[in-house]
Design an enzyme around this catalytic site. Structure first.
Site, PDB file in Angstrom:
ATOM      1  N   THR A  66       7.472 -47.984 -12.388  1.00  0.00           N
ATOM      2  CA  THR A  66       8.049 -48.116 -10.706  1.00  0.00           C
ATOM      3  C   THR A  66       9.490 -47.886 -10.875  1.00  0.00           C
ATOM      4  O   THR A  66       9.821 -47.919 -12.409  1.00  0.00           O
ATOM      5  CB  THR A  66       7.638 -49.669 -10.288  1.00  0.00           C
ATOM      6  OG1 THR A  66       8.035 -49.472  -8.917  1.00  0.00           O
ATOM      7  CG2 THR A  66       8.536 -50.861 -10.747  1.00  0.00           C
ATOM      8  N   LYS A  70       9.629 -44.057 -13.658  1.00  0.00           N
ATOM      9  CA  LYS A  70       8.470 -43.059 -13.412  1.00  0.00           C
ATOM     10  C   LYS A  70       8.827 -41.609 -14.292  1.00  0.00           C
ATOM     11  O   LYS A  70       7.499 -41.105 -14.583  1.00  0.00           O
ATOM     12  CB  LYS A  70       8.169 -42.799 -12.497  1.00  0.00           C
ATOM     13  CG  LYS A  70       8.087 -44.194 -11.360  1.00  0.00           C
ATOM     14  CD  LYS A  70       7.833 -43.977  -9.982  1.00  0.00           C
ATOM     15  CE  LYS A  70       7.273 -44.692  -8.770  1.00  0.00           C
ATOM     16  NZ  LYS A  70       6.985 -44.456  -7.539  1.00  0.00           N
ATOM     17  N   ASP A 106       0.873 -42.369  -6.514  1.00  0.00           N
ATOM     18  CA  ASP A 106       2.088 -42.596  -5.143  1.00  0.00           C
ATOM     19  C   ASP A 106       1.115 -42.138  -3.502  1.00  0.00           C
ATOM     20  O   ASP A 106       1.166 -42.293  -3.378  1.00  0.00           O
ATOM     21  CB  ASP A 106       2.367 -42.575  -4.945  1.00  0.00           C
ATOM     22  CG  ASP A 106       3.800 -43.423  -5.827  1.00  0.00           C
ATOM     23  OD1 ASP A 106       3.126 -44.694  -6.477  1.00  0.00           O
ATOM     24  OD2 ASP A 106       4.276 -43.443  -7.095  1.00  0.00           O
ATOM     25  N   PRO A 157      21.427 -33.724   2.765  1.00  0.00           N
ATOM     26  CA  PRO A 157      20.644 -32.166   3.286  1.00  0.00           C
ATOM     27  C   PRO A 157      20.532 -31.464   2.282  1.00  0.00           C
ATOM     28  O   PRO A 157      19.035 -31.180   2.156  1.00  0.00           O
ATOM     29  CB  PRO A 157      21.275 -31.215   4.630  1.00  0.00           C
ATOM     30  CG  PRO A 157      22.768 -32.050   4.570  1.00  0.00           C
ATOM     31  CD  PRO A 157      22.018 -33.397   4.534  1.00  0.00           C
ATOM     32  N   GLY A 246       3.250 -48.983   5.686  1.00  0.00           N
ATOM     33  CA  GLY A 246       3.439 -49.262   4.580  1.00  0.00           C
ATOM     34  C   GLY A 246       2.507 -49.830   3.398  1.00  0.00           C
ATOM     35  O   GLY A 246       1.808 -49.024   2.555  1.00  0.00           O
TER      36      GLY A 246
END
Ligand code: ATR
Length: 285
Positions: A66, A70, A106, A157, A246
């Site tokens: 995690t 990763k 995931d 953005p 979740g």
């Protein structure tokens, strides 16, 4: 029971306190009499290589990885599954006589949840909120599956634009993958997935978007699972939107890892999935 045949599985990350993975995997081991024990290891960055060398020497059977490792673990693996390679992130390692092989469950975990809940997934316009590591895995899995139009919005953005350019090559023929610049466009989507950390404990009053900006009846999914019912999901459910919690993704990515490690059958996975979700909901009653 732990005895001389018990094999080690573990989670590597930093921090790992509060992780639900040991609960999920040890419950699976117990339910199906698999001789395994799963522990969570908080590894400081300077000790990652030593930790992996030690685990190899001890013949660990499976590893989850995690945040923040990763990507960092990838050079230590013997091979990497093409999807994990394309995403540049591994969350599951299978360790056996064939060496150490890296996978990413995931995005495929969330995809499996969505496919079970939404048989028309391929026809939906999907919006992903956030452009971090979790969004990357989820967008990769959705693009690989060839779902409907996929939009991505992010507070910064430029990160959404970067993700669009980096993963754009995974988009299938006729599939659009684009940056969504303003909340005004949220109403064009049938399924909205929050991958940002907004709403996570301790900041449970935060929410990634106003439910009023969504299309009426759009399905709302949050990958935050602490708390179980985030503010975003509570507001969405109150406004009549179907919601996906979740915890379902967390459990699914863990069960996909178990499938890679221990080849559980679909029936075994169905049974344990339901009992894990029930037990988790019980924590939050
Ligand atoms: P993960 O691997 O869990 O996805 P991450 O890579 O740190 O974690 O990504 C966190 C995501 O949550 C990002 O999309 C981040 O937005 P920025 O790219 O603009 O930082 C988003 N996020 C975190 N805190 C936020 C906040 N207060 N408001 C809006 N977005 C937030």
């Amino acid at each position: 029971m732990i005895d001389s045949t018990t094999r080690l599985y573990g989670l590597l990350g930093n921090p790992v306190s509060g992780s639900r993975s040991p609960w999920i995997h040890n419950t699976v081991f117990e339910a199906y009499s698999i001789p395994g024990v799963y522990l969570a290891f908080a590894v400081p960055p300077e000790a990652l290589e030593d930790a992996l060398t030690g685990l190899k020497a001890l013949q660990v059977r499976g590893i989850n990885v995690t945040i923040p490792y990763k990507t960092a673990v990838m050079p230590f693996l013997d091979s990497v599954d093409p999807m994990a390679e394309a995403l540049g992130a591994v969350n599951t390692v299978v360790c056996d006589a064939g060496g150490w092989r890296g996978y990413n469950t995931d995005g495929s975990g969330l995809l499996a949840v969505l496919k079970r809940r939404l048989p028309v997934l391929k026809e939906l316009r999907i919006l992903v909120l956030g452009a971090g590591g979790a969004a990357r895995g989820i967008c990769g899995a959705l693009l690989h599956e060839g779902t409907g139009a996929l939009g991505i919005w992010n507070r910064s953005p430029e990160k959404a634009e970067l993700l669009v350019s980096e993963l754009g090559s995974l988009a299938g023929k006729g599939q659009s993958f684009f940056h969504v610049e303003s909340e005004a466009a949220f109403q064009e989507f049938d399924l909205v997935i929050n991958t940002t950390s907004l709403g996570m404990e301790p900041d449970t009053d935060a929410s990634p978007a106003s439910v009023a900006s969504l299309k009426p009846g759009a399905v709302v999914c949050d990958i935050v699972y602490k708390p179980h019912r985030t503010r975003f999901l509570r507001k969405a459910a109150a406004a009549g939107h179907p919601v996906i919690y979740g915890i379902e993704m967390l459990i699914e990515q863990a069960l996909l890892a178990q499938q890679l490690w221990n080849h559980l059958t679909d029936l075994e996975l169905d049974r344990i999935r339901n009992s894990l979700i029930e037990e988790f909901e019980g924590f939050y009653k």
